[in-house]
Design an enzyme around this catalytic site. Structure first.
Site, PDB file in Angstrom:
ATOM      1  CG  ASN A  79     -10.352   4.518  -0.258  1.00 34.53           C
ATOM      2  OD1 ASN A  79     -10.159   3.519  -0.943  1.00 34.53           O
ATOM      3  ND2 ASN A  79      -9.365   5.237   0.239  1.00 34.53           N
ATOM      4  NE  ARG A  87      -9.393   1.630   1.604  1.00 35.74           N
ATOM      5  CZ  ARG A  87      -9.203   2.104   2.840  1.00 35.74           C
ATOM      6  NH1 ARG A  87      -9.982   1.692   3.827  1.00 35.74           N
ATOM      7  NH2 ARG A  87      -8.263   2.988   3.089  1.00 35.74           N
ATOM      8  CB  THR A 110      -6.611   1.981  -0.528  1.00 36.46           C
ATOM      9  OG1 THR A 110      -5.495   2.718  -0.043  1.00 36.46           O
ATOM     10  CG2 THR A 110      -6.486   0.530  -0.098  1.00 36.46           C
ATOM     11  CG  ASP A 151      -1.841   4.187   2.785  1.00 35.81           C
ATOM     12  OD1 ASP A 151      -1.486   4.899   1.832  1.00 35.81           O
ATOM     13  OD2 ASP A 151      -2.898   4.384   3.427  1.00 35.81           O
ATOM     14  CG  ASP A 190      -2.178   0.770   1.054  1.00 37.62           C
ATOM     15  OD1 ASP A 190      -2.080   1.921   0.603  1.00 37.62           O
ATOM     16  OD2 ASP A 190      -3.267   0.248   1.374  1.00 37.62           O
TER      17      ASP A 190
HETATM   18 ZN    ZN Z   1      -3.624   2.580  -0.518  1.00 34.12          ZN
HETATM   19 ZN    ZN Z   2      -3.355   6.107   1.628  1.00 34.20          ZN
END
Ligand code: ZN
Ligand code: ZN
Length: 561
Positions: A116, A178, A95, A321, A54
């Site tokens: 998202n 997710r 993401t 992330d 991520d």
């Molecule tokens: Zn992400």
């Molecule tokens: Zn992010």
């Protein structure tokens, strides 16, 4: 005598003919067993592992190369196929959208995961990509009303299950829900994500099962999360050797609650009290380590890679992330996070060698988006960039509609750099939506840091072939997206002045690593451009199965042996 012999011969022939006829009426017999399926796909490896890191920028492979050991990133790069010029080809680079696009081989145009969170113009409320009230939490107290139902197309993992007549297992694992749910699609055996707060558990939803398997319960009871949080996070190597990043204490980093400066060492035992207890693990390298632990437990618990059919394990490393958001892309904390992720990868690859066997698995590693250098840092270097003021923008838009249409109620929602018109109000005022959209699109161009604007009507009637508007169009879903879309200036984010984010269609957000490695993968590297949507069709071709039903990518021929 001759006559009777002839008669006997004739009757034999007749009987034979009848017999042949009867036989041709019956279904031809084939060997029916799992063996026959196995034969159809006998050239496929027993396990495919998808790894998404991520917020990993492509340049982390280069920048930290000499900090990596031989068995992690370097092993993938040097013994696999390293594609150096892979980009996201749509906006927004978030993401959920990234994970959906990797695995469906298409963009929001078709898969419908437009962000998202987004404004649902039919329900007139903001929704989250994997929320689904039809399901309940399994394995924890909350956080489990989830499913992939908002994703409208199939994933490569769905296609593998369909091709194998629903045989073989597919399992998704990540800290973020997710990132576990979307990759494994609609037919997954399981998706597990991490519930923080006071729980500290990997959990799931009734979409997948009613009860977690024993190996999951045992993992959660093992006290691993607690152990990781009772330690101190210090740099893996001597901090003086971290020469690729800014000084440990710089003005562009955010920090944990209860800490005076954004500097090593981090006393996690103390910090967890003020930083959401188990949620703290998400924001430190141990979040990736426990994800690796859990992936190994899944391989053992589910016997992945040991069956007749090909299994699919989709892992996403979320902590990179969180660290990037908090400290920025040029921080010592980020560098250490990648050095430690490299160690986790090395351990995981060795584990796969031992448990699944070197020639039985194939991996791809990529990222769901990259991230921009902290704009305040860029400004300090005289590079343009900045911060988009959403509140000011709302005021600005209100003044436009007031001035032109004598109403402040024409805009229903502004989110993800899109404006949604209030269609009811337009009707009442007998205003033409297309005309109103065009006026607003023209006027908002004057707002600070707005670079380009376009109406939904233009996106529906024009086919852009290149540039940022093509990228925007690839992210535009006619049914779900807004009425007016705009693009901020390069290196301009809607975020705090410390730490960083992502979401744009500029190279700093779109350029990500992509490495294929393992059974039946060529060895080499390439500087050719490929869009991210090529991953799924490449895997489909590799597995000799049908590509996902919305796929718009093409096969990356050079990685296939
Ligand atoms: Zn992400
Ligand atoms: Zn992010």
């Amino acid at each position: 005598m001759k006559k009777s012999l002839a008669l006997i011969f004739l009757s034999f022939t007749l009987i034979q003919c009848i017999a042949i006829k009867a036989e041709s009426n019956a279904a031809p017999t084939v060997e029916i067993s799992n063996k026959t399926y196995e034969k159809n796909y006998e050239n496929n490896p027993k396990l495919i592992v998808g790894i998404v890191v991520d917020q990993m920028r492509y340049d982390y492979l280069v920048k930290f190369y000499n900090k990596y050991g031989e068995g992690g990133f370097k092993r993938l790069m040097n013994s696999g196929y390293n594609l150096k010029n892979v980009h996201y080809n749509y906006i927004p680079t978030y993401t959920a959208v990234g994970h959906a696009s990797i695995y469906t081989g298409t963009t929001p145009v078709n898969h419908g995961i437009i962000s998202n969170n987004w404004y649902d113009k039919y329900q007139k409320k903001s929704i989250y990509c994997v929320d689904d009230d039809n399901y309940k939490t399994v394995g924890a107290n909350s956080g489990g009303k989830k499913s992939p139902h908002k994703m409208l197309t199939t994933t490569i993992t769905d296609q593998l299950k369909l091709a194998q007549n629903m045989n073989g297992k597919s399992i998704g694992i990540a800290i973020k829900d997710r990132s576990a749910i979307l990759p494994t699609g609609h037919t997954a055996d399981a998706a597990y994500w991490f519930e923080g707060g006071d729980e500290g558990k990997f959990m799931t939803s009734t979409f997948y099962m009613d009860k977690v398997p024993n190996w999951v319960a045992e993992f959660n009871n093992s006290g691993k999360a607690n152990n990781y949080l009772n330690q101190t996070w210090d740099t893996y190597y001597n901090i003086d050797t971290y020469t690729e990043t800014l000084p440990d204490n710089n003005n562009f980093e955010g920090q944990f609650k209860g800490k005076e400066t954004p500097t090593f060492p981090y006393n996690l035992k103390e910090l967890r009290k003020l930083n959401g207890n188990y949620s703290l693990i998400k924001a430190i390298p141990a979040g990736n380590t426990i994800t690796t632990d859990f992936a190994e437990a899944a391989i053992l618990g589910e016997n992945l890679g040991k069956g007749v059919f090909t299994d699919f394990l989709a892992i996403s490393y979320s902590s990179t992330d969180y660290v990037g958001h908090q400290f920025g892309v040029n921080a010592k904390e980020l560098e250490d996070t990648y050095i430690r992720l490299d160690k986790d990868l090395e351990r995981f690859l060795n584990f796969l060698d031992t448990e699944v066997g070197r020639n039985n698995y194939t991996i791809f590693l990529t990222a769901d988006h990259a991230a921009v250098q902290v704009p305040a840092y860029l400004n300090s270097l005289k590079i343009p960039g900045g911060y988009f003021d959403t509140d000011k923008f709302k005021e600005f838009v209100n003044n436009i509609t007031l001035e032109h249409f004598n109403s402040e109620e024409l805009i229903e929602n502004i989110s993800n750099y899109q404006l949604f018109l209030n269609k009811q109000k337009l009707k009442e005022l007998k205003l033409d939506a297309q005309y109103v959209s065009q006026v607003i699109a023209n006027e908002i161009l004057a707002f600070e840091n707005v670079y380009k604007t376009v109406t939904a009507h233009t996106l529906q009637t024009t086919s852009f072939t290149s540039g940022i508007l093509k990228t925007l169009q690839n992210g535009y879903n006619q049914k779900l997206s807004g009425d007016i879309l705009f693009v901020p200036n390069p290196s301009t984010i809607s975020y705090s002045k410390t730490g960083t984010t992502h979401g744009s269609g500029y190279a700093y957000d779109t350029h990500v690593p992509l490495i294929f490695y393992g059974a039946k993968i060529s060895k080499g590297s390439s500087n050719r451009y490929y869009p991210i949507v090529d991953i799924a069709p490449t895997l489909a071709s590799f597995l000799n199965i049908t590509e996902p039903n919305g796929s718009t990518g093409t096969v990356i021929l050079e990685v296939l042996e």
